[in-house]
Motif scaffolding. Structure first.
Motif, mmCIF file in Angstrom:
data_model
loop_
_atom_site.group_PDB
_atom_site.id
_atom_site.type_symbol
_atom_site.label_atom_id
_atom_site.label_comp_id
_atom_site.label_asym_id
_atom_site.label_seq_id
_atom_site.Cartn_x
_atom_site.Cartn_y
_atom_site.Cartn_z
ATOM 1 N N ILE A 11 9.947 2.077 -38.699
ATOM 2 C CA ILE A 11 9.999 1.856 -36.829
ATOM 3 C C ILE A 11 9.432 2.837 -36.116
ATOM 4 N N LYS A 12 9.922 4.132 -36.054
ATOM 5 C CA LYS A 12 9.489 4.830 -35.545
ATOM 6 C C LYS A 12 7.992 5.811 -36.598
ATOM 7 N N THR A 13 8.031 6.285 -37.355
ATOM 8 C CA THR A 13 6.710 6.074 -38.268
ATOM 9 C C THR A 13 5.877 5.377 -37.453
ATOM 10 N N GLU A 14 5.451 4.447 -37.204
ATOM 11 C CA GLU A 14 5.137 3.461 -37.625
ATOM 12 C C GLU A 14 4.280 3.564 -36.253
ATOM 13 N N ILE A 15 5.782 3.964 -34.851
ATOM 14 C CA ILE A 15 5.283 3.937 -33.412
ATOM 15 C C ILE A 15 4.397 5.874 -33.387
ATOM 16 N N ALA A 16 5.255 6.932 -34.155
ATOM 17 C CA ALA A 16 4.697 8.275 -33.836
ATOM 18 C C ALA A 16 3.270 7.550 -34.783
ATOM 19 N N LYS A 17 2.674 7.346 -35.119
ATOM 20 C CA LYS A 17 0.966 6.966 -35.696
ATOM 21 C C LYS A 17 0.082 6.902 -34.633
ATOM 22 N N THR A 18 0.910 5.756 -33.949
ATOM 23 C CA THR A 18 0.160 5.066 -32.930
ATOM 24 C C THR A 18 0.518 6.001 -31.606
ATOM 25 N N VAL A 19 1.002 6.481 -31.603
ATOM 26 C CA VAL A 19 1.516 7.793 -30.436
ATOM 27 C C VAL A 19 0.396 8.946 -30.807
ATOM 28 N N LEU A 32 8.644 7.966 -20.729
ATOM 29 C CA LEU A 32 9.974 7.023 -20.350
ATOM 30 C C LEU A 32 11.088 8.048 -19.143
ATOM 31 N N ALA A 33 11.423 6.942 -18.424
ATOM 32 C CA ALA A 33 12.481 8.001 -17.175
ATOM 33 C C ALA A 33 13.837 7.795 -17.939
ATOM 34 N N GLU A 48 20.895 12.164 -24.993
ATOM 35 C CA GLU A 48 21.086 13.337 -25.508
ATOM 36 C C GLU A 48 20.257 12.330 -26.998
ATOM 37 N N SER A 49 20.376 11.915 -27.417
ATOM 38 C CA SER A 49 20.119 10.770 -28.867
ATOM 39 C C SER A 49 18.411 10.454 -28.359
ATOM 40 N N ILE A 50 18.188 9.736 -27.555
ATOM 41 C CA ILE A 50 17.140 9.656 -26.802
ATOM 42 C C ILE A 50 15.459 10.395 -26.657
ATOM 43 N N LYS A 51 16.520 11.097 -26.019
ATOM 44 C CA LYS A 51 15.414 13.017 -26.040
ATOM 45 C C LYS A 51 14.759 13.198 -27.461
ATOM 46 N N ARG A 52 15.820 13.092 -28.580
ATOM 47 C CA ARG A 52 16.242 13.703 -29.718
ATOM 48 C C ARG A 52 14.813 12.390 -30.246
ATOM 49 N N ASN A 53 15.209 11.206 -29.937
ATOM 50 C CA ASN A 53 14.070 10.523 -30.651
ATOM 51 C C ASN A 53 12.528 9.936 -29.897
ATOM 52 N N THR A 54 13.022 10.202 -28.479
ATOM 53 C CA THR A 54 11.397 10.400 -27.765
ATOM 54 C C THR A 54 10.664 11.659 -28.361
ATOM 55 N N LYS A 55 11.674 12.894 -28.355
ATOM 56 C CA LYS A 55 10.267 13.995 -28.907
ATOM 57 C C LYS A 55 9.860 14.031 -30.190
ATOM 58 N N GLU A 56 10.431 13.691 -31.003
ATOM 59 C CA GLU A 56 10.129 12.994 -32.889
ATOM 60 C C GLU A 56 9.599 12.098 -32.821
ATOM 61 N N VAL A 57 9.019 11.035 -32.050
ATOM 62 C CA VAL A 57 7.661 10.340 -31.972
ATOM 63 C C VAL A 57 6.620 10.876 -30.659
#
Ligand code: NDP
Length: 291
Positions: A11-19, A32-33, A48-57
């Protein structure tokens, strides 16, 4: 074994491609706030996990961290500010809030168009009616796992243990919708349910969000059932190097021998929950007409 980590990565790969393609086309990244008041340990870890994951995509994440002493008025003003900022697409408020703050007042303040956690009554109402809305991340994660692992739900006897507003109730609503990958016959159980073991043992799909470590043992599970464990706990275990281990609401070792498929903890529903929050943020961005 239902592999949540693998699915989350897909799912994250799909999102990262779109972004990435949005940015290639000169658009802003989704934004995201995250609002957090106080020092709740689980909330801080999640943020912390949200920050890591948003950055990743490639999604922007702004953290609005306030002390536990923040007044309700100040918190409502902060949400107002986020609501009025056209550059921010999604907003989540980490719960629990400090005791002197009325959680419902705060949740109702979030602009429903930015309410990527689906806490606002308007979005919850849409969920009940089966209208298009943000799906709450954890129930959404469970539905994604069932869909992508081709676990048939139509007409199946699904027993949901737990009726919280963020997991059990919306999960039961999603399972009962008259839509593909749903159409289940749903029973909701809670702390007042009688003969819980007997009810659970009739489930083709047993979905557990009870908040009690390893509560569901093999006697609760029908041979060949599918078991989805939403629970997540850190419990003391002196035999491990760290002195603790992570487990779910289901006694994995004995239940896994009896069932057809099961989500592990960690590496099950929790991994996909984060991916679903990112998905909702992208959806909010795509619906934000100010871009
Ligand atoms: P809550 O504590 O809000 O709800 C627990 C539910 O379980 C309640 O409806 C309660 O019933 C019911 N319950 C408690 N004891 C029993 C019992 N003995 N028999 C039957 N039902 C019982 O928890 P949440 O829904 O917020 O979370 C559930 C679990 O999921 C927790 O372990 C949490 O950490 C985890 N979680 C995991 C997420 C993820 O992404 N993987 C996200 C969110 C939560 P009653 O209503 O009658 O009190």
């Amino acid at each position: 074994m239902i592999d949540g980590k693998l699915l989350a990565q897909e799912i994250k790969t799909e999102i990262a491609k779109t972004v990435a393609s949005l940015i290639d086309n000169g658009k802003n990244a989704p934004h995201l706030a995250v609002v957090i008041a106080g020092e709740d340990g689980a909330s801080l870890t999640y943020v912390e996990s949200i920050k890591r994951n948003t950055k990743e995509v490639g999604i922007l994440c702004s953290e609005y961290q306030f002390p536990a002493s923040i007044s309700e008025k100040e918190l409502l003003e902060a949400i107002d500010f986020i609501n009025n900022d056209d550059e921010i697409d999604g907003c989540i408020v980490q719960l629990p809030l400090p005791k002197h703050i009325d959680t419902q007042k705060v949740v109702r303040k979030i602009n429903p168009k930015k309410d990527v956690d689906c806490f606002h009554p308007e979005n919850m109402g849409k969920l009940v009616l089966g209208e298009d809305t943000f799906l709450p991340a954890t129930p959404h994660a469970v539905m994604e796992l069932l869909k992508r692992y081709e676990i048939e739900t139509a007409g199946r006897n699904c027993v949901v243990v737990g009726r919280s507003n963020i997991v059990g109730k919306p999960l039961a609503l999603l399972l009962v919708q008259n839509t593909p990958h749903a159409d289940a016959t749903v029973t909701i159980c809670h702390s007042k349910t009688q003969n819980l073991q007997k009810v659970c043992a009739q489930a083709d799909i047993l979905l557990v969000a009870i908040g009690k470590p390893e509560f569901i043992t093999a006697e609760y599970v029908k041979e060949g059932a599918v078991v989805i464990d939403v629970g997540i706990h850190r419990i003391e275990d002196k035999t491990t190097e760290k002195g603790y281990r992570i487990c779910g609401d289901v006694k994995f070792n004995e239940v896994s021998k009896k069932c057809k498929a099961i989500t592990p903890v960690p590496g099950g529903v929790g991994s996909v929950t984060m991916a679903c929050l990112l998905k909702n943020t992208l959806k909010a961005y795509q619906q934000n007409i100010d871009h």
